[in-house]
Design a protein around this motif. Structure first.
Motif, PDB file in Angstrom:
ATOM      1  N   CYS A  84       0.881  -1.151   0.045  1.00  0.00           N
ATOM      2  CA  CYS A  84       0.100  -0.014   0.034  1.00  0.00           C
ATOM      3  C   CYS A  84       0.938   1.207   0.178  1.00  0.00           C
ATOM      4  O   CYS A  84       0.423   2.280   0.456  1.00  0.00           O
ATOM      5  N   HIS A  85       2.078   1.133  -0.497  1.00  0.00           N
ATOM      6  CA  HIS A  85       2.902   2.495  -0.459  1.00  0.00           C
ATOM      7  C   HIS A  85       3.481   2.399  -1.841  1.00  0.00           C
ATOM      8  O   HIS A  85       3.512   1.601  -2.493  1.00  0.00           O
ATOM      9  N   GLN A  86       4.155   3.454  -2.152  1.00  0.00           N
ATOM     10  CA  GLN A  86       4.763   4.019  -3.357  1.00  0.00           C
ATOM     11  C   GLN A  86       6.133   3.546  -3.426  1.00  0.00           C
ATOM     12  O   GLN A  86       6.949   4.148  -2.525  1.00  0.00           O
ATOM     13  N   GLY A  87       6.705   2.617  -4.078  1.00  0.00           N
ATOM     14  CA  GLY A  87       8.159   2.082  -4.143  1.00  0.00           C
ATOM     15  C   GLY A  87       8.541   2.479  -5.601  1.00  0.00           C
ATOM     16  O   GLY A  87       8.321   3.539  -6.174  1.00  0.00           O
ATOM     17  N   LYS A  88       9.106   1.559  -6.276  1.00  0.00           N
ATOM     18  CA  LYS A  88       9.712   1.736  -7.533  1.00  0.00           C
ATOM     19  C   LYS A  88       8.236   1.421  -8.363  1.00  0.00           C
ATOM     20  O   LYS A  88       8.202   1.819  -9.524  1.00  0.00           O
ATOM     21  N   THR A  89       7.204   0.733  -7.897  1.00  0.00           N
ATOM     22  CA  THR A  89       5.988   0.816  -8.687  1.00  0.00           C
ATOM     23  C   THR A  89       4.954   1.433  -7.737  1.00  0.00           C
ATOM     24  O   THR A  89       4.992   1.356  -6.418  1.00  0.00           O
ATOM     25  N   PRO A  90       3.753   1.594  -8.300  1.00  0.00           N
ATOM     26  CA  PRO A  90       2.769   2.110  -7.389  1.00  0.00           C
ATOM     27  C   PRO A  90       2.073   1.078  -6.593  1.00  0.00           C
ATOM     28  O   PRO A  90       2.333  -0.169  -6.647  1.00  0.00           O
ATOM     29  N   PRO A  91       1.215   1.256  -5.421  1.00  0.00           N
ATOM     30  CA  PRO A  91       0.652   0.512  -4.629  1.00  0.00           C
ATOM     31  C   PRO A  91      -0.213  -0.559  -5.059  1.00  0.00           C
ATOM     32  O   PRO A  91      -1.082   0.042  -6.030  1.00  0.00           O
ATOM     33  N   CYS A  92      -0.099  -1.631  -4.838  1.00  0.00           N
ATOM     34  CA  CYS A  92      -1.049  -2.754  -5.297  1.00  0.00           C
ATOM     35  C   CYS A  92      -2.464  -2.633  -5.073  1.00  0.00           C
ATOM     36  O   CYS A  92      -3.502  -2.872  -5.767  1.00  0.00           O
ATOM     37  N   THR A  93      -2.586  -1.931  -3.883  1.00  0.00           N
ATOM     38  CA  THR A  93      -3.925  -1.771  -3.484  1.00  0.00           C
ATOM     39  C   THR A  93      -4.762  -0.828  -4.210  1.00  0.00           C
ATOM     40  O   THR A  93      -5.966  -0.994  -4.324  1.00  0.00           O
ATOM     41  N   GLU A  94      -4.063   0.167  -4.717  1.00  0.00           N
ATOM     42  CA  GLU A  94      -4.779   1.016  -5.957  1.00  0.00           C
ATOM     43  C   GLU A  94      -5.408   0.215  -6.899  1.00  0.00           C
ATOM     44  O   GLU A  94      -6.579   0.280  -7.155  1.00  0.00           O
ATOM     45  N   ALA A  95      -4.636  -0.572  -7.512  1.00  0.00           N
ATOM     46  CA  ALA A  95      -5.006  -1.300  -8.361  1.00  0.00           C
ATOM     47  C   ALA A  95      -5.950  -2.433  -8.152  1.00  0.00           C
ATOM     48  O   ALA A  95      -7.059  -2.630  -9.140  1.00  0.00           O
ATOM     49  N   ILE A  96      -6.141  -2.834  -6.955  1.00  0.00           N
ATOM     50  CA  ILE A  96      -7.129  -3.660  -6.482  1.00  0.00           C
ATOM     51  C   ILE A  96      -8.493  -3.179  -6.453  1.00  0.00           C
ATOM     52  O   ILE A  96      -9.354  -3.454  -6.970  1.00  0.00           O
ATOM     53  N   LEU A  97      -8.301  -1.904  -5.744  1.00  0.00           N
ATOM     54  CA  LEU A  97      -9.553  -1.276  -5.694  1.00  0.00           C
ATOM     55  C   LEU A  97     -10.184  -0.619  -7.204  1.00  0.00           C
ATOM     56  O   LEU A  97     -11.419  -0.785  -7.286  1.00  0.00           O
ATOM     57  N   LYS A  98      -9.376  -0.250  -7.839  1.00  0.00           N
ATOM     58  CA  LYS A  98      -9.696   0.193  -9.247  1.00  0.00           C
ATOM     59  C   LYS A  98     -10.670  -1.011  -9.931  1.00  0.00           C
ATOM     60  O   LYS A  98     -11.247  -0.879 -11.112  1.00  0.00           O
ATOM     61  N   ALA A  99      -9.853  -2.200  -9.858  1.00  0.00           N
ATOM     62  CA  ALA A  99     -10.494  -3.356 -10.678  1.00  0.00           C
ATOM     63  C   ALA A  99     -11.929  -3.655 -10.126  1.00  0.00           C
ATOM     64  O   ALA A  99     -12.529  -4.719 -10.806  1.00  0.00           O
ATOM     65  N   GLY A 100     -12.279  -3.299  -9.008  1.00  0.00           N
ATOM     66  CA  GLY A 100     -13.680  -3.745  -8.428  1.00  0.00           C
ATOM     67  C   GLY A 100     -13.888  -4.999  -7.805  1.00  0.00           C
ATOM     68  O   GLY A 100     -14.789  -5.852  -7.938  1.00  0.00           O
ATOM     69  N   LEU A 101     -12.594  -5.599  -7.432  1.00  0.00           N
ATOM     70  CA  LEU A 101     -12.527  -6.991  -6.776  1.00  0.00           C
ATOM     71  C   LEU A 101     -13.562  -7.055  -5.428  1.00  0.00           C
ATOM     72  O   LEU A 101     -13.406  -5.967  -4.848  1.00  0.00           O
ATOM     73  N   SER A 102     -14.198  -7.913  -5.204  1.00  0.00           N
ATOM     74  CA  SER A 102     -14.816  -8.112  -4.221  1.00  0.00           C
ATOM     75  C   SER A 102     -14.374  -9.053  -2.907  1.00  0.00           C
ATOM     76  O   SER A 102     -14.788  -8.674  -1.568  1.00  0.00           O
ATOM     77  N   ARG A 103     -13.138  -9.535  -3.408  1.00  0.00           N
ATOM     78  CA  ARG A 103     -12.523 -10.648  -2.288  1.00  0.00           C
ATOM     79  C   ARG A 103     -10.979 -10.671  -2.417  1.00  0.00           C
ATOM     80  O   ARG A 103     -10.676 -10.735  -3.466  1.00  0.00           O
TER      81      ARG A 103
END
Length: 366
Positions: A84-103
């Motif tokens: 959930c932090h910015q490193g060499k790549t963006p946070p994965c949590t952002e991609a998960i929320l954007k994708a609309g996953l439920s679980r």
């Protein structure tokens, strides 16, 4: 579906996730090994991926890219808590929320303090169901080196040696080539390929003149580390040729740095505040090394064990008898005076490589 059958689904897919993660073993440091799969609303596979190299997309992002719109209201299964932090790549949590996953189904919590529970908390606050602890033991073992480095501040140490059935690593005259067979030696190349650094002492460089590469099995050859207190090293050793692999010369305050002038300029120099295995592994952890391989002589190996710098043993045992009262043994005196003091090992695996036996064991917990 019943709760039991649903749990079996998560367990089954987590095994696939661990398989994906292990494909990059030895190549992701300082990052962990991570795999991911995406299931659609009907629990059918629509995407999968793994983290291949530090700086490259994370496993979750790879899997989501493959799944596309089919990930909507679906399930992500991943062996490590999403960052959930910015490193060499963006946070994965952002991609998960954007994708609309439920679980999101997770193997273990990330030991990195920048994440550790924060990714899970963020997902829950967004209304995503989060399930943790699926194949937790297996997921922890896969990333044992990453976990250890984050908890202790030093690299996970693997000690390897080859010996005869009567416990000798050489003849009284010092001859040791070859105790193990060719297949076992090839296995050592594979072992190096899965480590971030290979460590030897000055005596090994002087006596054996090793090359210490994976012979091309690793995409990036492990860092070769020469740990010397005297710096009395040959100027023409193979290990100084850095066109094959990088080399690091490490030494303590008691060393004479003027002796470095006799050596080629290719290898980097790393002075240590203390000439100890523990200080060395702390510095290598700062270099981003999750796992290091000790390929040293008995004296340095014994010191490394005594300073808790060896967490894993890989032993190649050849069906040969060398004999000789003064023949070499893999370790020096560990200082024990009773059987209650001895180090107890947990066997993880045993196998055969050609005519030799191989034992892989851990010292303590990971």
């Amino acid at each position: 579906m019943t709760i039991k059958s649903i749990n079996q689904v998560w367990t089954s897919w987590m095994r696939r996730v661990l398989e994906l993660a292990s494909l990059a073993d030895g190549q992701t440091s300082p990052n962990p090994l991570v795999g991911a799969v995406i299931l659609d609303v009907n629990n059918q596979l629509v995407g999968e991926g793994f983290h291949s190299l530090a700086g490259e997309p994370h496993a979750e992002v790879e899997a989501l890219a493959q799944a596309g719109a089919l990930s909507k209201n679906g399930t992500l299964i991943v062996n490590l808590e999403p960052c959930c932090h910015q490193g060499k790549t963006p946070p994965c949590t952002e991609a998960i929320l954007k994708a609309g996953l439920s679980r999101v189904v997770i193997g273990i919590k990330d030991p990195d303090p920048r994440v550790s529970g924060k990714g899970i908390s963020l997902l829950k606050k967004a209304g995503i169901e989060v399930i943790t602890g699926v194949l937790e033991k297996e997921a922890s073992y896969l990333n044992r080196a990453f976990i250890f480095r984050n908890r202790t501040g030093r690299s996970w140490g693997v000690l390897k040696w080859a010996m005869s059935l009567d416990g000798r690593i050489g003849l009284p005259n010092g001859s040791s080539k070859w105790i193990s067979g060719e297949i076992s030696r090839n296995s050592v190349h594979c072992l190096r390929a899965k480590c971030d650094a290979v460590i030897v002492g000055g005596s090994t460089v002087r006596n054996d003149d090793p090359l210490l590469t994976s012979r091309g099995l690793a995409e990036t050859e492990p860092l070769r580390v020469v740990f010397s207190s005297s710096l009395d090293l040959p100027s023409n050793a193979k290990i100084w040729k850095t066109d094959l692999a990088k080399t690091l010369i490490c030494y303590g305050p008691e060393s004479n740095p003027e002796l470095l002038e006799n050596l080629p300029n290719g290898p980097k120099r790393l002075p240590l505040s203390k000439s100890t295995p523990k200080k060395l592994l702390e510095r290598l952890a700062e270099y981003g090394c999750n796992k290091v391989l000790w390929e040293c002589g008995p004296s340095l190996a014994t010191t490394a064990i005594n300073q808790n710098c060896v967490q894993e043993l890989v032993l190649f045992i050849a069906p040969k008898l060398l004999g000789g009262v003064s023949a070499m043994t893999p370790l020096c005196d560990l200082g024990f005076s009773s059987m209650e003091q001895v180090i107890k090992l947990s066997e993880i695996a045993s196998s055969r490589t050609g005519e030799d036996f191989v034992f892989k064991m851990v010292l303590g917990e990971y």
